[in-house]
Design an enzyme around this catalytic site. Structure first.
Site, PDB file in Angstrom:
ATOM      1  N   ASN A 162       0.719  -1.350   0.020  1.00  0.00           N
ATOM      2  CA  ASN A 162       0.021   0.100   0.029  1.00  0.00           C
ATOM      3  C   ASN A 162       0.869   1.280   0.119  1.00  0.00           C
ATOM      4  O   ASN A 162       2.199   1.364   0.148  1.00  0.00           O
ATOM      5  CB  ASN A 162      -1.012  -0.107   1.283  1.00  0.00           C
ATOM      6  CG  ASN A 162      -2.044   1.172   1.314  1.00  0.00           C
ATOM      7  OD1 ASN A 162      -2.467   1.323   0.236  1.00  0.00           O
ATOM      8  ND2 ASN A 162      -2.309   1.509   2.376  1.00  0.00           N
ATOM      9  N   SER A 470      -5.452 -47.224  75.640  1.00  0.00           N
ATOM     10  CA  SER A 470      -4.068 -46.359  75.505  1.00  0.00           C
ATOM     11  C   SER A 470      -2.894 -47.074  75.686  1.00  0.00           C
ATOM     12  O   SER A 470      -2.778 -48.090  76.454  1.00  0.00           O
ATOM     13  CB  SER A 470      -4.341 -45.231  76.535  1.00  0.00           C
ATOM     14  OG  SER A 470      -3.129 -44.586  76.512  1.00  0.00           O
ATOM     15  N   SER A 475      -1.440 -46.096  67.222  1.00  0.00           N
ATOM     16  CA  SER A 475      -0.741 -45.133  66.503  1.00  0.00           C
ATOM     17  C   SER A 475       0.684 -45.756  65.931  1.00  0.00           C
ATOM     18  O   SER A 475       0.678 -45.522  64.582  1.00  0.00           O
ATOM     19  CB  SER A 475      -0.341 -44.040  67.256  1.00  0.00           C
ATOM     20  OG  SER A 475      -1.456 -43.234  67.898  1.00  0.00           O
ATOM     21  N   SER A 542     -11.466 -45.511  71.204  1.00  0.00           N
ATOM     22  CA  SER A 542     -13.213 -45.667  71.001  1.00  0.00           C
ATOM     23  C   SER A 542     -13.461 -47.137  71.797  1.00  0.00           C
ATOM     24  O   SER A 542     -13.909 -47.910  71.378  1.00  0.00           O
ATOM     25  CB  SER A 542     -13.324 -46.015  69.341  1.00  0.00           C
ATOM     26  OG  SER A 542     -12.181 -46.522  68.878  1.00  0.00           O
TER      27      SER A 542
END
Ligand SMILES: Nc1nc2c(ncn2[C@@H]2O[C@H](COP(=O)(O)OP(=O)(O)O)[C@@H](O)[C@H]2O)c(=O)[nH]1
Lengths: 628, 298
Positions: A162, A470, A475, A542
């Site tokens: 252009n 316990s 654990s 428990s």
């Protein structure tokens, strides 16, 4: 006054109403003259109405850059903000027609930060007009836009050189830019490329052959646009292309009609044809084809149809109806090209929504193979992807999808990424190839439930409930078991008396009521974790059978394992690791289990461990074996 | 690949289905004009043999042409779809009208405000509109799935990129989507399609002798006795028709003898004026449509 201004009778009504529409995109750097060119095309095709022209005259005086002349750029710079700043900020769509064809132009801005808009415009275009200012030649932006155009699958390019008026219509300037560009675009896979010398402002070679360019033998821009056949090399046009129809919608007005709706992405669909539904792979026969209420025997690519099948098959949105003879591929991991559209960078590993045809899944980029420099085409390593960056990536999807490489089919290979938090469209991508075929074509549709979560973790969720006095060793055993499970790639969590009593159950003491509530809460937490797909190890004294029973009731059969860690109280008291028995004996601890509070041993535990006879390791292994 | 009207039709049907899938409360803005008629026709095609799974909504200023109301009643009955008619009754009660309050204020209150009222009240999240990109400059930049914030505002700079035919339909809380299935259609396409599909439209689009007066250089039809005649104004019979339909006191007619679709299509093609020429609200000042859209106008 109010007249229609009919000046001549127009024969254009004779234009075939199905005449091919050409969708193209214009791109180039800022000020190369895109807006001027589009304004010129609209004007010459008489698509600008008199009232618009008079508004344009008003605007030209206020915002124009052409003095008293009409500034055509203002015609297309639609938004107020753009007119004030003199820039183009978004994709705009323009319409014009000649007696040969209709055109839809995506006008896209040249600013780098709006590259995403260019990709948007390019995604639906068949041809690109790339503007170059004759005085400036090829710029970084020109190369960037060319690469985006190529990446988006546009195969036809017009190089519009252009402002030829500014270089005295010098043939040498034109030819040098053209040859530079031809050299540059080798490898971009364009199937046609033409260079045209223009002055958008003066109109040279736009609609009218210019007397200023006697050295240019080619067509004017409009002649070229009128005649180019973009369908010729379109792979979806190929008669031999197999049917691909992504399922968009299931239409079920009543029990006797089950319509499968979608837009044909490739090939043709015929009544009586054998098709298969992907990804399931189930085959059936096309019974009826509707477009609206009109029934027909055959429909082709691009049409929105409603199908019914001969069999009552399972089909849903996101499936693809494919030719039974040549079904499409199904996979869940891909090599893809990705363009990042968001200011916030793309981080590998982060989950996004991915939308591919009518399918939406979760996807993550697992690896950025390399980032492509759009200006030079060179490859660079990258850890993240920023706005407007393009990369080759590996992508992994949460479930297999039906696809075709983007180069073969835009609909089955093009995808967008959506940010899960902001819902913004953050990426656009093109699937290139599957990294591996999905092993399991017969995929079950998954809701996100426990099964789905278990599946992704490759495990069975469990609650392993350790009960005992316990100091019995609960654990210790639970910890050993968790290590082993973890080493095997399992997802676990331990709930024990101490960690829960420090937080969630801080408000509870050791009265019987509190002990009950303690267990109830722990049971509920364990249940949530099991629902999340985890293997939960609960290590709680428990003491009461009723509460353990209650906990068991929260889980389905086989999910809850009660492990009785059985050590005689004398033994526990002798170990007394935490000195609790001694305290209790001195009366400093009230309600201590086994001393002044009851422990009810399980009568039928799932696993009964006698710690006097077995080491903790052996106990853990014993449970491990039971878990299988 | 299909082309022309078939392509436009297929795309619009795809848009309808895609939007409905993600909608909780969809609605179709039915303004009785030619674009609404085409939109409704496309909805029927997309969901046949089911009825389109959404109601019609007409925001009624009470100043439409009588023939428009008649057409609306016919269409609602024939489609079997629910028709919701909403008027800003507070403003109506306060006597807001197109004469004393100026076209711009009137439009704002009776159309923009009224639309927001009913959208909020009914919690519509997906709203189909018949706008086309060839109509106006700011429309040319709007997405097909166009998001509105909680106050119905349009933020042109924060639009989601819309690639291929992949629409991101994720709606955030409070947001709604305006969906424009006719985005890529032109006025010419709309008429060609009306002809091809034999879609009924309001007779006002065709030329006929009608009682009109000259106002601000245009023909205004005296549709009922609510139009206050100015001193010296005397209705005369003229062969006129309308390119767009709205409130009759604000819709300029054009002189025409086009009584058939073919004649009308020829006239449309040959016209040197845009279809919005007869509408007053666009020409107030540059950027006035964009401003209206940001405020929630359709
Ligand atoms: N001399 C000359 N000026 C041009 C030509 N095309 C565009 N311009 C001018 O270049 C400037 C930028 O044009 P515009 O169309 O706004 O560029 P865009 O940013 O690419 O849309 C304007 O002042 C135009 O009038 C041309 O062919 N010749």
């Amino acid at each position: 006054m109010g007249g229609t201004g009919i000046t001549e009778s127009v024969q254009s009504t004779s234009m075939d109403i199905d005449a091919a529409t050409l969708r193209f995109i214009t791109c180039g750097s800022v000020d190369d003259g895109k807006s001027t060119l589009i304004g010129r095309l609209l004007h010459e095709s008489r698509s600008i109405f008199a009232d618009q022209l008079s508004a344009l005259e008003t605007d030209s005086k206020q915002y124009g850059t052409q003095g008293e002349r009409i500034d055509f750029a203002l015609l297309v710079d639609g938004l107020q903000a753009e007119r004030e700043q003199g820039i183009t900020i978004d994709v705009a769509y323009r319409f014009f027609s000649t007696d040969r064809r209709k055109f839809i132009v995506a006008d896209t801005p040249g600013h780098e930060q709006y590259t995403r808009n260019m990709a948007t415009g390019a995604s639906t275009a068949e041809l690109a007009i790339l503007l170059v200012d004759a005085r400036k030649g090829l710029l970084t932006q020109t190369r960037r836009h060319s690469r985006i155009v190529a990446m988006m699958g546009i195969r036809h390019v017009v190089l519009a050189i252009n402002k030829m008026d500014m270089v005295h219509f010098d043939a040498a300037v034109f030819k040098s830019i053209e040859s530079q560009y031809r050299e540059f675009c080798v490898g971009l896979n364009f199937s046609t490329l033409i260079a045209i010398p223009l002055s958008a402002l003066e109109g040279d070679n736009v609609y009218v052959r210019s007397s200023n360019t006697p050295w240019y033998p080619g067509p004017t821009l409009i002649d070229y646009l009128n005649s180019i056949d973009t369908a010729a090399d379109d792979p979806t046009e190929n008669a031999a292309t197999s049917l691909r129809l992504p399922v968009q919608y299931i239409n079920r007005p009543h029990q006797d009609f089950r319509g499968v709706c979608g837009r044909i992405a490739a090939g043709v669909v015929k009544v009586g044809e054998k098709v298969c539904i992907l990804p399931s792979g189930v085959c059936t026969t096309v019974k009826e084809i509707f477009v609206g209420e009109l029934e027909s025997a055959m429909r082709s690519a691009g049409e929105s149809v409603t199908l019914t099948f001969a069999d009552d098959v399972d089909v849903g949105r996101g499936d693809v109806i494919a030719s039974a003879e040549f079904p499409a591929e199904v996979a869940d991991q891909f090599g893809a090209r990705l363009l990042w559209l968001a200011a916030h960078p793309m981080i590998p590993g982060r989950p996004y929504w991915l939308k591919l045809h009518c399918k939406e899944v979760t996807a993550t980029i697992t690896e950025i193979k390399y980032c492509e420099d759009v200006d030079t085409g060179t490859r660079q390593v990258a850890k993240t992807l920023a706005l407007n960056e393009i990369a080759m990536v590996n992508i992994s999807m949460s479930q297999p999808v039906v696809f075709e490489p983007y180069s073969r089919n835009r609909t089955l290979g093009g995808f967008i990424l959506i940010d899960k938090l902001t819902s913004a469209t953050v990426g656009a991508g093109m699937l290139e190839f599957a990294l591996r075929r999905a092993s399991n074509i017969q995929w079950q549709k998954l809701d996100i439930n426990k099964q789905a979560r278990e599946f992704i973790k490759q495990q069975n969720a469990r609650c392993i409930w350790f009960t005992g006095l316990s100091g019995a060793g609960k654990s210790t055993i639970a910890n050993l078991l968790e290590k082993q499970l973890h080493a095997n790639g399992k997802h676990t969590y331990i709930l024990d008396g101490d960690n829960v009593r420090h937080g969630l159950n801080r408000d509870l003491g050791f009265t019987e009521a509190d002990r009950v509530e303690n267990i109830r809460r722990v049971g509920e937490v364990a249940k949530l974790m099991v629902d999340a797909g985890l293997i939960v190890l609960v290590s709680f004294i428990s003491p009461f059978a009723a509460e353990r029973q209650l906990a068991r009731g929260l889980f389905s059969d086989g999910e809850f394992l009660e492990v009785f860690v059985d050590s005689p109280i004398e033994e526990c008291e002798r170990r007394d690791a935490k000195g609790l028995y001694a305290k209790a004996r001195r009366g400093e601890l009230k309600n201590f289990t086994g001393i002044d509070s009851l422990y009810q041993p399980p009568t039928e535990p799932d696993i009964h461990l006698f710690t006097s006879d077995m080491s903790a390791e052996a106990c853990a292994k014993f449970i491990m074996d039971r878990l299988g | 690949m299909i082309s022309g009207l078939r392509l436009l039709e297929a795309e619009s049907m795809e848009i309808f289905r895609e939007a409905i899938v993600s909608a909780r409360r969809p609605v179709l803005m039915y303004s009785i004009g030619k674009d609404s008629s085409v939109m409704l026709h496309l909805a029927k095609k997309a969901f046949f043999p089911a009825k389109p799974p959404l109601p019609l909504l007409h925001v009624d200023t009470t100043w439409k042409f009588r023939e428009m109301y008649a057409h609306r009643a016919r269409v609602a009955a024939e489609s079997g779809m629910e028709l919701i008619v909403h008027t800003n009754s507070a403003a109506l009660g306060a006597g807001i009208n197109p004469f004393t309050h100026g076209s711009s204020y009137y439009t704002d209150v009776m159309k923009t405000e009224a639309l927001k009222q009913v959208l909020d009240e009914r919690q519509f999240d997906v709203v189909f509109g018949g706008a086309r990109r060839d109509e106006e400059k700011s429309r040319a930049k709007e997405r097909i799935f166009s998001f509105r914030s909680a106050g119905h505002r349009w933020d042109p700079k924060a639009q989601r990129p819309e690639l291929w035919n992949l629409y991101n339909t994720h709606i955030k809380p409070g947001e709604s989507i305006r969906v424009y299935p006719l985005s890529n259609w032109t006025e010419f396409d709309v008429w060609q399609y009306i002809k091809q599909e034999v879609i009924p439209v309001v007779p006002l689009y065709f030329a006929k002798l009608r009682p009109v007066v000259v106002r601000d250089g245009g023909w205004i039809m005296v549709d009922d006795d609510r139009l206050p005649l100015l001193p010296g104004e005397k209705p005369q019979m003229q062969s006129v028709r309308f390119r767009t339909l709205g409130c009759y006191p604000l819709s300029g007619a054009i002189e025409s003898v086009a009584t058939t679709l073919d004649a009308l299509i020829d006239e449309t093609l040959a016209s040197q004026f845009s279809e919005r020429q007869g509408r007053r609200i666009d020409t107030d000042k540059p950027g006035s449509m964009e401003k209206k859209k940001q405020d929630g106008y359709f």
